[in-house]
Design an enzyme around this catalytic site. Structure first.
Site, PDB file in Angstrom:
ATOM      1  N   ALA A 155       0.858  -1.188   0.000  1.00 24.62           N
ATOM      2  CA  ALA A 155       0.000   0.000   0.000  1.00 24.62           C
ATOM      3  C   ALA A 155       0.891   1.233   0.000  1.00 24.62           C
ATOM      4  O   ALA A 155       1.888   1.280   0.716  1.00 24.62           O
ATOM      5  CB  ALA A 155      -0.913   0.012   1.222  1.00 24.62           C
ATOM      6  N   GLY A 185       6.563   1.052  -0.513  1.00 21.28           N
ATOM      7  CA  GLY A 185       5.198   1.015  -0.008  1.00 21.28           C
ATOM      8  C   GLY A 185       5.131   0.287   1.322  1.00 21.28           C
ATOM      9  O   GLY A 185       6.140  -0.205   1.842  1.00 21.28           O
ATOM     10  N   GLU A 186       3.944   0.214   1.890  1.00 18.05           N
ATOM     11  CA  GLU A 186       3.742  -0.497   3.150  1.00 18.05           C
ATOM     12  C   GLU A 186       3.543  -1.989   2.899  1.00 18.05           C
ATOM     13  O   GLU A 186       2.848  -2.379   1.966  1.00 18.05           O
ATOM     14  CB  GLU A 186       2.508   0.031   3.882  1.00 18.05           C
ATOM     15  CG  GLU A 186       2.692   1.374   4.545  1.00 18.05           C
ATOM     16  CD  GLU A 186       1.508   1.719   5.435  1.00 18.05           C
ATOM     17  OE1 GLU A 186       1.707   2.443   6.414  1.00 18.05           O
ATOM     18  OE2 GLU A 186       0.384   1.255   5.144  1.00 18.05           O
ATOM     19  N   ALA A 187       4.136  -2.800   3.768  1.00 20.97           N
ATOM     20  CA  ALA A 187       3.854  -4.231   3.777  1.00 20.97           C
ATOM     21  C   ALA A 187       2.738  -4.541   4.768  1.00 20.97           C
ATOM     22  O   ALA A 187       2.069  -5.567   4.662  1.00 20.97           O
ATOM     23  CB  ALA A 187       5.104  -5.019   4.136  1.00 20.97           C
TER      24      ALA A 187
END
Length: 368
Positions: A211, A227-229
């Site tokens: 994300a 991005g975010e995991a």
């Protein structure tokens, strides 16, 4: 078919050689979306609320012009793309009719000729927030993003807790104290055909969904960067989607912004050089997570990167710096370079300026 361009696609259109950074945005602008169609830039949503603006980059007197307001209410983290002269806006985070924060899976279309919006009778098979969008062969592709049910449930719980700080702390601990795979970020690749307004399965990542990744594409290749995991935990991963020969292949490139990675970074291409700049993250969160602390960013301060990286000879090189760290603005292809509009800086402050990053002979030039 008219020229089709996404918010982060690469355009080789010819602009004036002395093109300058754009005028300040009408309002401090972050967490919104934007796209470019031929010579005109469009931005909206995020901290601009329901407002949209356009700017003709070829005009002698460059200025932002207000457009018809977005009918779907204020949205953060929506994405947008131009296809055949129309602007499509996908999903985002906003308030529903009951005032609850939620992830949307809807699609709106803007017609620049009539300055009008319409909500399409089309819904993606999953929520779209923190996702990325790009265009290939006349279709929009969407991947990544948070899980709609988990995200909406979190905000429903917070709404019920109200001002009960003990309940809020418990909800936050429960929400953040899970492994990355337990958040079910979207790793599917979906395609949207504007001619039929239908969604289709187009593949899926062999690794995991993210994300807030940066996305850029050129020709048959698209890159998803960092991005975010999971909420609060970034990744330094770089994924390449290769559509060559109509057989989609997923490749994993060397990491960047290691070890913690960032989210909300900016990506572009200048003279065939892949650029990745900025972004925000939590230093030390990756080590915490690897040591078994699922709430990896607890107690850590969000930091904003000034780094500019170039992909060269199979690896990333730090090749320059932004004047200040920033994240969560809009990346656009402009004048064979990367244009960053708005974003936020330390403390989450939304800004109004733009940054122009160009590359020649592996040397980075930054214009503020």
């Amino acid at each position: 078919m008219n020229k089709t361009i996404t918010a982060l696609a690469i355009i080789m259109a010819s602009f004036a050689a002395n093109a300058s950074v754009l005028p300040e945005t009408p309002v401090p602008f972050k967490s919104g979306t934007g796209a470019i169609d031929n010579d005109t830039v469009y931005i909206g949503l995020g901290s601009a609320g329901t407002a949209w603006y356009k700017l003709d980059t070829q005009a002698k007197d460059k200025k932002w012009t207000a457009l018809a307001a977005f009918p779907g209410g204020p949205r953060d983290q929506a994405t947008s793309a131009f296809i055949d002269g129309n602007l499509y806006v996908f999903g985002g985070i906003g308030k529903n009719s009951e005032g609850l924060t939620q992830v949307f899976n809807d699609v709106h279309k803007y017609n620049p000729k009539t300055n009008s919006w319409v909500k399409l009778m089309s819904h993606a098979p999953m929520g779209m927030a923190g996702h990325v969008t790009f265009v290939h062969n006349g279709k929009a592709y969407v991947t990544g993003g948070v899980n709609q049910n988990i995200f909406n449930g979190y905000f429903e719980d917070l709404n019920e807790a109200g001002k009960d700080s003990t309940a809020v702390d418990k909800i936050n601990a429960y929400y953040f104290d899970k492994k990355a795979e337990d958040y079910f970020f979207n790793k599917f690749l979906l395609s949207f055909d504007p001619s039929t307004q239908q969604w289709s399965y187009a593949g899926e990542s062999p690794w995991y969904g993210t994300a807030g990744a940066a996305v850029v594409n050129k020709g048959d290749k698209t890159w998803l960067i960092n991005g975010e995991a999971k909420p609060g935990l970034r990744t330094d991963a770089v994924f390449e989607l290769d559509f060559t020969g109509n057989n989609l292949k997923w490749n994993k490139l060397a990491p960047v912004s290691s070890p913690d990675g960032v989210a909300g970074g900016f990506a572009g291409i200048s003279n065939d050089s892949l650029i990745f700049a900025g972004g925000a993250g939590f230093k030390g969160s990756r080590e915490n997570y690897q040591n078994g602390k699922n709430y990896a960013h607890e107690g850590l301060k969000k930091s904003y990167s000034t780094d500019i990286h170039l992909w060269h000879n199979g690896k990333w090189d730090k090749s320059g710096e932004l004047s200040q760290g920033r994240a969560y603005g809009v990346s656009l292809p402009w004048n064979n370079s990367l244009l960053i509009i708005g974003g936020e800086t330390a403390g989450g402050k939304a800004v109004t300026d733009s940054v122009f990053i160009s590359v020649k002979d592996n040397k980075v030039t930054v214009q503020n």
